[in-house]
Write a protein that holds these residues in place. Structure first.
Motif, mmCIF file in Angstrom:
data_model
loop_
_atom_site.group_PDB
_atom_site.id
_atom_site.type_symbol
_atom_site.label_atom_id
_atom_site.label_comp_id
_atom_site.label_asym_id
_atom_site.label_seq_id
_atom_site.Cartn_x
_atom_site.Cartn_y
_atom_site.Cartn_z
ATOM 1 N N LYS A 134 6.590 18.647 20.253
ATOM 2 C CA LYS A 134 6.848 18.886 18.828
ATOM 3 C C LYS A 134 6.280 17.758 17.970
ATOM 4 O O LYS A 134 5.621 17.998 16.941
ATOM 5 C CB LYS A 134 8.354 19.019 18.591
ATOM 6 C CG LYS A 134 8.743 19.239 17.138
ATOM 7 C CD LYS A 134 10.255 19.305 16.993
ATOM 8 C CE LYS A 134 10.662 19.425 15.530
ATOM 9 N NZ LYS A 134 12.157 19.434 15.372
ATOM 10 N N GLU A 135 6.489 16.514 18.393
ATOM 11 C CA GLU A 135 6.036 15.362 17.608
ATOM 12 C C GLU A 135 4.517 15.223 17.636
ATOM 13 O O GLU A 135 3.901 14.886 16.620
ATOM 14 C CB GLU A 135 6.706 14.088 18.128
ATOM 15 C CG GLU A 135 8.177 13.994 17.793
ATOM 16 C CD GLU A 135 8.426 13.997 16.302
ATOM 17 O OE1 GLU A 135 8.016 13.025 15.636
ATOM 18 O OE2 GLU A 135 8.991 14.978 15.789
ATOM 19 N N ARG B 297 3.193 17.606 15.260
ATOM 20 C CA ARG B 297 3.448 17.181 13.876
ATOM 21 C C ARG B 297 2.408 16.166 13.414
ATOM 22 O O ARG B 297 1.952 16.218 12.266
ATOM 23 C CB ARG B 297 4.856 16.579 13.778
ATOM 24 C CG ARG B 297 5.224 16.106 12.366
ATOM 25 C CD ARG B 297 6.610 15.489 12.332
ATOM 26 N NE ARG B 297 6.698 14.287 13.137
ATOM 27 C CZ ARG B 297 6.248 13.087 12.772
ATOM 28 N NH1 ARG B 297 5.657 12.923 11.587
ATOM 29 N NH2 ARG B 297 6.376 12.040 13.563
ATOM 30 N N ILE B 298 2.011 15.229 14.292
ATOM 31 C CA ILE B 298 1.045 14.217 13.868
ATOM 32 C C ILE B 298 -0.396 14.674 14.098
ATOM 33 O O ILE B 298 -1.336 13.922 13.842
ATOM 34 C CB ILE B 298 1.309 12.858 14.547
ATOM 35 C CG1 ILE B 298 1.074 12.929 16.054
ATOM 36 C CG2 ILE B 298 2.713 12.372 14.241
ATOM 37 C CD1 ILE B 298 1.287 11.590 16.753
ATOM 38 N N GLU C 282 1.907 7.306 15.765
ATOM 39 C CA GLU C 282 1.577 7.938 14.487
ATOM 40 C C GLU C 282 0.904 6.939 13.539
ATOM 41 O O GLU C 282 -0.086 7.281 12.873
ATOM 42 C CB GLU C 282 2.843 8.502 13.841
ATOM 43 C CG GLU C 282 2.569 9.227 12.535
ATOM 44 C CD GLU C 282 3.821 9.869 11.939
ATOM 45 O OE1 GLU C 282 3.670 10.656 10.982
ATOM 46 O OE2 GLU C 282 4.929 9.584 12.429
ATOM 47 N N ILE D 100 6.554 7.228 19.415
ATOM 48 C CA ILE D 100 5.890 8.208 18.542
ATOM 49 C C ILE D 100 5.605 7.590 17.177
ATOM 50 O O ILE D 100 4.534 7.806 16.588
ATOM 51 C CB ILE D 100 6.739 9.478 18.413
ATOM 52 C CG1 ILE D 100 6.564 10.360 19.653
ATOM 53 C CG2 ILE D 100 6.364 10.266 17.167
ATOM 54 C CD1 ILE D 100 5.178 10.949 19.819
ATOM 55 N N ASN D 101 6.537 6.817 16.650
ATOM 56 C CA ASN D 101 6.303 6.152 15.359
ATOM 57 C C ASN D 101 5.098 5.217 15.438
ATOM 58 O O ASN D 101 4.259 5.175 14.524
ATOM 59 C CB ASN D 101 7.541 5.369 14.935
ATOM 60 C CG ASN D 101 8.668 6.266 14.470
ATOM 61 O OD1 ASN D 101 8.421 7.396 14.043
ATOM 62 N ND2 ASN D 101 9.894 5.792 14.559
ATOM 63 N N TYR E 44 10.477 17.425 22.981
ATOM 64 C CA TYR E 44 10.427 16.508 21.843
ATOM 65 C C TYR E 44 9.005 15.987 21.626
ATOM 66 O O TYR E 44 8.487 15.998 20.497
ATOM 67 C CB TYR E 44 11.389 15.340 22.061
ATOM 68 C CG TYR E 44 11.200 14.218 21.071
ATOM 69 C CD1 TYR E 44 11.665 14.337 19.766
ATOM 70 C CD2 TYR E 44 10.528 13.047 21.432
ATOM 71 C CE1 TYR E 44 11.479 13.311 18.837
ATOM 72 C CE2 TYR E 44 10.338 12.025 20.518
ATOM 73 C CZ TYR E 44 10.805 12.163 19.221
ATOM 74 O OH TYR E 44 10.603 11.156 18.302
ATOM 75 N N LYS F 96 11.075 7.909 20.692
ATOM 76 C CA LYS F 96 11.042 7.966 19.225
ATOM 77 C C LYS F 96 10.311 6.754 18.645
ATOM 78 O O LYS F 96 9.499 6.886 17.720
ATOM 79 C CB LYS F 96 12.464 8.056 18.665
ATOM 80 C CG LYS F 96 13.121 9.410 18.883
ATOM 81 C CD LYS F 96 14.522 9.450 18.274
ATOM 82 C CE LYS F 96 15.120 10.850 18.428
ATOM 83 N NZ LYS F 96 16.494 10.926 17.859
#
Length: 397
Positions: free
Chosen positions: A303-304, A307-308, A380, A376-377, A300, A373
Motif C-alpha cells: 500500500k505504501e 502511495r509513493i 519516501e 517508508i518515511n 502495508y 513505518k
C-alpha cells in the motif's frame, strides 16, 4: 613466496547482501531492511526443549544423518503437507541449514562441464555453489511481466544436451514470487522429458499468502525420483542461528551427500536437532502467528509503495518485496548506497541477486511495523529528492 590461494575461488564475488549489512552495522540510527532474518525470537517451547536437552547432557555427536526421531518428524511433516513418502533411514539428511544442503547436493551430482540451470534474480549461494562444484552455470532471467515465475517455455529454451540439473527456489528469494499448480505441472513435464535432476529449495514453503497452500514440484508423479528437496527451520520457526536444515532425495544420491557431510561436518548441532524435533511436533501455532504478522506487513508495504509511486508486483510468498526503481536511471547499487548514506536506510540492490536483478531493490519485511513505518518515511523522502532532481534537470535542459 607463491600465491597459495585458489584462483577459481578468487573469481567468486563476495555476497552483496553481507556487504550492505556490514556497512549498516558501522553507522548510527540505521533502519536495516536488508537481511532475511525473522525479527521474532525462537518460540519459547523450542528454546526450552534445547535447554532441557542440555541439562540432560545430550551434547554428544548424533548419527551423521541426524537424530532418527528428527528424521521421522521431517518425514511426517512432508507426508502431512505434501503427501510425500520419504524413508527417514535412507532418504533424509539433517544439515547445517539449507545452505549446506545446496552445496553438498551439487557437489554430489555435478561433474565437470555439466550445465546447471539456475534462476535470476535468485538466492546468492546458487551461482558460487555451481561454480565450486565444477558445473557450468546457465541463468534464466525471470521477468516481472510474468510475476517472476518460471515458465516451461523459458526452461525449455535454456536446456542443451549438456544440461543435467535445474535448481530453483519458490517461494522465491528475493522476489517473493510463487508458482501456481499450472506452472508446476508444465515445468515437471519439461524436466522429465529431458531426464533432468531438480534441486528445489523450499525454505519459505510455510510463508505463503494465498488461499491455497504451497505446492511442491516433488508432488507431481514421477518427480520424487529425480528431485533433491531442501528445507529448513531458519525462516519458518525463526531459528536462523540454530543452523538446522534438511534435504530429502533418492537413496543413491543421498548416500553420496551423506559422505560429503560426514567428512566435512560430521553432524548437525545436537541441541539444534532436539529443538527441531519440538518445532515440528508443536510449532504450528507459532508459525501461523508469524505468518499472519508477515502478511500484515506485506500488505502495508504494498500500500505504501503504491502511495509513493514505486512500481512493485505483489509478492505472494517469503518475506521480501522487490520494487522496481528503473525510473531513476541509476544502478541498484548506487540507489541503495545513496539511500543508506543519505537516509540511513539499508536495502539490498537487486544486482546482488544476479544481473537480471538490476533495476530493483529487495526490501525484507521481517521487521516490525514500527520499523517499517520509519523506513517508508525515509524511502519516501529519498525518492522525492530524486524526482525533484530529475524534474529540475529536465527544466534546465
Amino acid at each position: 613466496m607463491r600465491d597459495f590461494v585458489n584462483e577459481h575461488v578468487k573469481k567468486i564475488k563476495p555476497s552483496g547482501i553481507r556487504r550492505f549489512f556490514d556497512i549498516a552495522n558501522e553507522m548510527d540510527n540505521v533502519i536495516s531492511l536488508g537481511v532475511g532474518e525473522p525479527d521474532f525470537d525462537t518460540p519459547w517451547h523450542i528454546r526450552d526443549e534445547a535447554r532441557d536437552a542440555m541439562s540432560r547432557g545430550r551434547t554428544f555427536y548424533t548419527a551423521n544423518a541426524g537424530l532418527m526421531e528428527l528424521r521421522e518428524e521431517i518425514a511426517g511433516r512432508l507426508s502431512r503437507k505434501h503427501q510425500l513418502d520419504y524413508n527417514p533411514k535412507e532418504e533424509i539428511l539433517v544439515t547445517i541449514g539449507g545452505s549446506e544442503a545446496i552445496d553438498i547436493a551439487l557437489r554430489a551430482t555435478v561433474c565437470p562441464g555439466d550445465e546447471v540451470i539456475y534462476l535470476e534474480p535468485g538466492y546468492v549461494s546458487y551461482l558460487p555453489c555451481i561454480e565450486l562444484s565444477g558445473g557450468v552455470p546457465v541463468p534464466i532471467a525471470l521477468q516481472e511481466a510474468n510475476q517472476f515465475r518460471l515458465t516451461a517455455e523459458e526452461l525449455e529454451a535454456a536446456i542443451t544436451p549438456k544440461t543435467k540439473i535445474v535448481i530453483m527456489n519458490f517461494p522465491n528469494n528475493p522476489t517473493g514470487a510463487i508458482l501456481e499448480q499450472s506452472d508446476i505441472d508444465a515445468l515437471a513435464r519439461v524436466i522429465m522429458q529431458h531426464d533432468l535432476l531438480l534441486v528445489t529449495d523450499e525454505i519459505y514453503d510455510d510463508l505463503t499468502y494465498t488461499e491455497s497452500a504451497h505446492v511442491t514440484l516433488v508432488s507431481v508423479p514421477g518427480m520424487k525420483e529425480r528431485t533433491v528437496y531442501i528445507n529448513g527451520f531458519s525462516k519458518t520457526y525463526a531459528m536462523t542461528g540454530w543452523r538446522l536444515g534438511y534435504c530429502c532425495g533418492p537413496k543413491a544420491i543421498m548416500e553420496q551427500m551423506i559422505k560429503i557431510h560426514q567428512f566435512t561436518i560430521m553432524a548437525a548441532p545436537t541441541l539444534s536437532q532436539y529443538a527441531g524435533i519440538e518445532a515440528l511436533k508443536n510449532g504450528d501455532a507459532s508459525v501461523e502467528e508469524m505468518r499472519q504478522s508477515y502478511n500484515q506487513r506485506r500488505r502495508y508495504l504494498l500500500k505504501e509503495l503504491d502511495r509513493i509511486g514505486l512500481t512493485c508486483f505483489e509478492p505472494l510468498g517469503a518475506f521480501y518485496i522487490f520494487p522496481n526503481i528503473q525510473e531513476f536511471q541509476m544502478s541498484s547499487e548506487d540507489f541503495a548506497t545513496q539511500l543508506l548514506l543519505e537516509e540511513h536506510l539499508a536495502v539490498i540492490p537487486g544486482s546482488a541477486f544476479g544481473d537480471s536483478g538490476e533495476g530493483y531493490i529487495r526490501i525484507s519485511y521481517a521487521y516490525s511495523i514500527k520499523e517499517l513505518k520509519v523506513a517508508i518515511n525515509r524511502l519516501e523522502q529519498f525518492v522525492h529528492r530524486l524526482r525533484e532532481k530529475a524534474l529540475y534537470g529536465e527544466v534546465a535542459h
